[in-house]
Design an enzyme around this catalytic site. Structure first.
Site, PDB file in Angstrom:
ATOM      1  N   SER A  47      -9.677   1.280   2.778  1.00 32.01           N
ATOM      2  CA  SER A  47      -8.848   2.117   1.942  1.00 32.01           C
ATOM      3  C   SER A  47      -7.749   1.359   1.194  1.00 32.01           C
ATOM      4  O   SER A  47      -7.192   1.893   0.244  1.00 32.01           O
ATOM      5  CB  SER A  47      -8.192   3.215   2.778  1.00 32.01           C
ATOM      6  OG  SER A  47      -7.353   2.639   3.764  1.00 32.01           O
ATOM      7  N   SER A  68      -9.658  -1.168   6.948  1.00 32.48           N
ATOM      8  CA  SER A  68      -9.093  -0.983   5.605  1.00 32.48           C
ATOM      9  C   SER A  68      -8.313  -2.154   5.042  1.00 32.48           C
ATOM     10  O   SER A  68      -7.945  -2.124   3.868  1.00 32.48           O
ATOM     11  CB  SER A  68      -8.202   0.248   5.566  1.00 32.48           C
ATOM     12  OG  SER A  68      -9.004   1.391   5.465  1.00 32.48           O
ATOM     13  N   LYS A 128       0.858  -1.184   0.000  1.00 36.55           N
ATOM     14  CA  LYS A 128       0.000   0.000   0.000  1.00 36.55           C
ATOM     15  C   LYS A 128       0.895   1.235   0.000  1.00 36.55           C
ATOM     16  O   LYS A 128       1.909   1.278   0.712  1.00 36.55           O
ATOM     17  CB  LYS A 128      -0.877  -0.045   1.250  1.00 36.55           C
ATOM     18  CG  LYS A 128      -1.945   1.022   1.336  1.00 36.55           C
ATOM     19  CD  LYS A 128      -2.798   0.811   2.589  1.00 36.55           C
ATOM     20  CE  LYS A 128      -3.953   1.782   2.698  1.00 36.55           C
ATOM     21  NZ  LYS A 128      -4.793   1.519   3.899  1.00 36.55           N
TER      22      LYS A 128
HETATM   23  N1  GLN Z   1     -13.126   3.232   6.244  1.00 33.89           N
HETATM   24  C1  GLN Z   1     -12.532   3.705   7.450  1.00 33.89           C
HETATM   25  C2  GLN Z   1     -12.239   5.168   7.320  1.00 33.89           C
HETATM   26  O1  GLN Z   1     -12.604   5.733   6.359  1.00 33.89           O
HETATM   27  C3  GLN Z   1     -11.313   2.920   7.782  1.00 33.89           C
HETATM   28  C4  GLN Z   1     -10.100   3.364   7.072  1.00 33.89           C
HETATM   29  C5  GLN Z   1      -8.882   2.563   7.434  1.00 33.89           C
HETATM   30  O2  GLN Z   1      -8.971   1.528   8.078  1.00 33.89           O
HETATM   31  N2  GLN Z   1      -7.750   3.097   7.070  1.00 33.89           N
HETATM   32  O3  GLN Z   1     -11.679   5.781   8.182  1.00 33.89           O
END
Ligand code: GLN
Length: 493
Positions: free
Chosen positions: A158, A182, A83
């Site tokens: 994400s 994410s 990532k």
């Molecule tokens: N979807 C969650 C957010 O928008 C989690 C994001 C993540 O785990 N980085 O914060």
């Protein structure tokens, strides 16, 4: 952990084994990955950058090392993707943000060093929601990634690029970061395994911080067995990350026995009612039956505060993000706005941040600043921390009677690109089942457990006790011995 079992699916598993046994070469594995990327990446958009030459050079060195009889790491020659919020020395790292355009880190994240030491070959950096804020990869300044099972849909987020890259077989393994789901949510929506280790288990040194009390790095793979190899390679204390734990890493080599006899799996039925698609519920129930047939016991439990997870998460995560993102000010990294002759320092900060950050990141910085501000701190931030403690107590109580907690990973299969971008609350509700593990610090894994009638993957989630990734991985592996959802490949339509 080089002696992976023969048998059930998992291209990466057999690749790890073939490389360990010398049945193929690092260069051939690298070339196969690059060929697959050439063929399918245009339809998916999983990568921010592919480092083909660098990867082939590294693969050649690894093949030479083998020829010289040097000791091989557990991921010798295996292509991996990272990532793009993990620092890689000499390779651009953008967090999919305009504000880091052109930034080339001078050092490697600890996970990158450890993957290197294990013999892995970095193939490229994958797309994400800007600074990991989102659930669909649509908040990327480089454009969204697509779900390999249906390219009109999101891969989740994400870490959507990492999940899509593994699902479309461009790489067998990838790393993501998980602050509120994410890793697990995109794993579920793309039909791969995703593990969020215990808070403190994997060093965050060199990970671009989003919410420091929640962030963890973890692997994507087709199988729990491969995820275990990656987890073993990257986990363990790191003196450069003061939040990393000194708890010894388990030896997982003989831990994935397939035996779940007598294991007690808690199911928080009251929490699973609302908003869950019928296809997801039935795939989840079927997954529980597979584990029960292997000897696990299903136990009804209560998590009375789990329903507050979303508001608590979005208060704490934004508060921490507003503080962590203060460092992107145009002085030290990446983008700096062009200034007029009468502009001063303040204008430089303002314009740089205005140009550099996307809408969702700005929303979070504003929300986080607000909940931390004098007069609102007690009502929002402090209250959220108190409810977080109640949630932790819910799980402590549950783990008095069960060994794992099972839920679906997401309420629905992959949604359509654009479907939720104008409604942040709908987007946030995706994380209903995943945020608890971050708020409590507990380890959790998502495992493929079915398909919708339209052939979209569905995943279920297991949450374990602190530092008990071994039970998570053993149970996920046992489940995968009896199922083949993880071995199905998207046709890339
Ligand atoms: N979807 C969650 C957010 O928008 C989690 C994001 C993540 O785990 N980085 O914060």
């Amino acid at each position: 952990m080089t002696h992976l079992r023969q048998g059930y699916g998992g291209q990466g598993r057999s690749l790890i084994r073939q490389l360990a046994e010398g049945a193929t070469t690092a260069v051939a594995a690298c070339q196969a990955s690059l060929d697959r990327i050439r063929a399918v990446e245009p339809a998916i958009g999983a990568f921010n950058i592919v480092v083909a030459e660098r990867a082939l050079d590294r693969a050649r060195l690894l093949d030479q090392a083998r020829a010289k009889g040097e000791p091989l790491g557990p991921l010798h020659g295996v292509p991996v993707a990272l990532k793009d919020n993990m620092c890689t020395a000499g390779v651009p790292t953008t967090a999919s943000s305009r504000i880091l355009r052109g930034f080339i880190p001078p050092y490697d994240a600890t996970v990158v060093e450890r993957l290197d030491a294990a013999g892995a070959v970095l193939i490229g950096k994958t797309n994400l929601d800007e600074f990991a804020m989102g659930s669909s990869t649509e908040n990327s300044a480089l454009g969204p990634s697509k779900n390999p099972w249906d390219t009109t849909r999101t891969p989740g987020g994400s870490s959507g690029g990492s999940a899509a890259a593994v699902a479309s077989r461009m790489v067998p393994l990838a790393l993501g970061s998980d602050t509120g789901g994410s890793i697990r949510q995109p794993a579920a929506l793309c039909g791969v395994v995703g593990l969020k280790p215990t808070y403190g288990r994997v060093s965050r040194y060199g990970l671009m911080a989003f919410a420091s009390s929640l962030d963890q790095i973890g692997p994507f793979a087709q199988t729990a067995e491969e995820a275990a190899v990656v987890f073993s390679a990257i986990g363990g204390q790191d003196p450069r990350d003061a939040t990393s734990s000194s708890e010894p890493m388990p030896d997982l080599r003989d831990a994935l026995t397939g035996d779940v006899t007598g294991l007690r799996i808690g199911v928080p039925r009251a929490f699973l009612g609302e908003g869950v698609d019928a296809v997801v519920s039935s795939a989840f129930d079927a997954a529980l039956q597979v584990l029960a047939a292997r000897g696990a016991r299903l136990v009804d439990i209560d998590l009375p505060h789990a329903g507050y997870g979303i508001p608590v998460y979005y208060l704490i995560a934004t508060a921490e993000a507003s503080s962590n993102l203060a460092r992107y000010d145009g002085v030290r990294y990446g983008h700096r706005a062009t200034l007029g002759k009468d502009d001063g320092l303040l204008e430089m900060y303002e314009r740089t941040r205005d140009e550099g950050f996307g809408a969702e990141v700005k929303r979070r910085i504003m929300l986080g600043t607000y909940v931390l501000s004098a007069g609102y701190y007690d009502a929002y931030y402090l209250k959220a921390q108190q409810v977080r403690t109640l949630l932790r107590q819910d799980y402590e109580r549950a783990f008095g009677t069960v060994d794992l907690v099972a839920t679906p990973t997401t309420p629905t299969p992959a949604f359509t690109l654009g479907e939720k971008t104008s409604d942040p609350i709908q987007m946030y509700l995706n994380d209903i089942f995943t945020v608890s593990a971050n708020l409590t610090g507990l380890p959790a894994i998502s495992v493929p457990c079915g398909f919708s009638p339209g052939r979209l993957p569905i995943g279920f989630q297991l949450t374990g006790r602190m530092f008990d990734e071994a039970t998570l991985l053993r149970t996920a592996d046992a489940y995968q011995r009896d199922t083949a959802f993880h071995a199905e490949e998207p046709s890339l339509r």
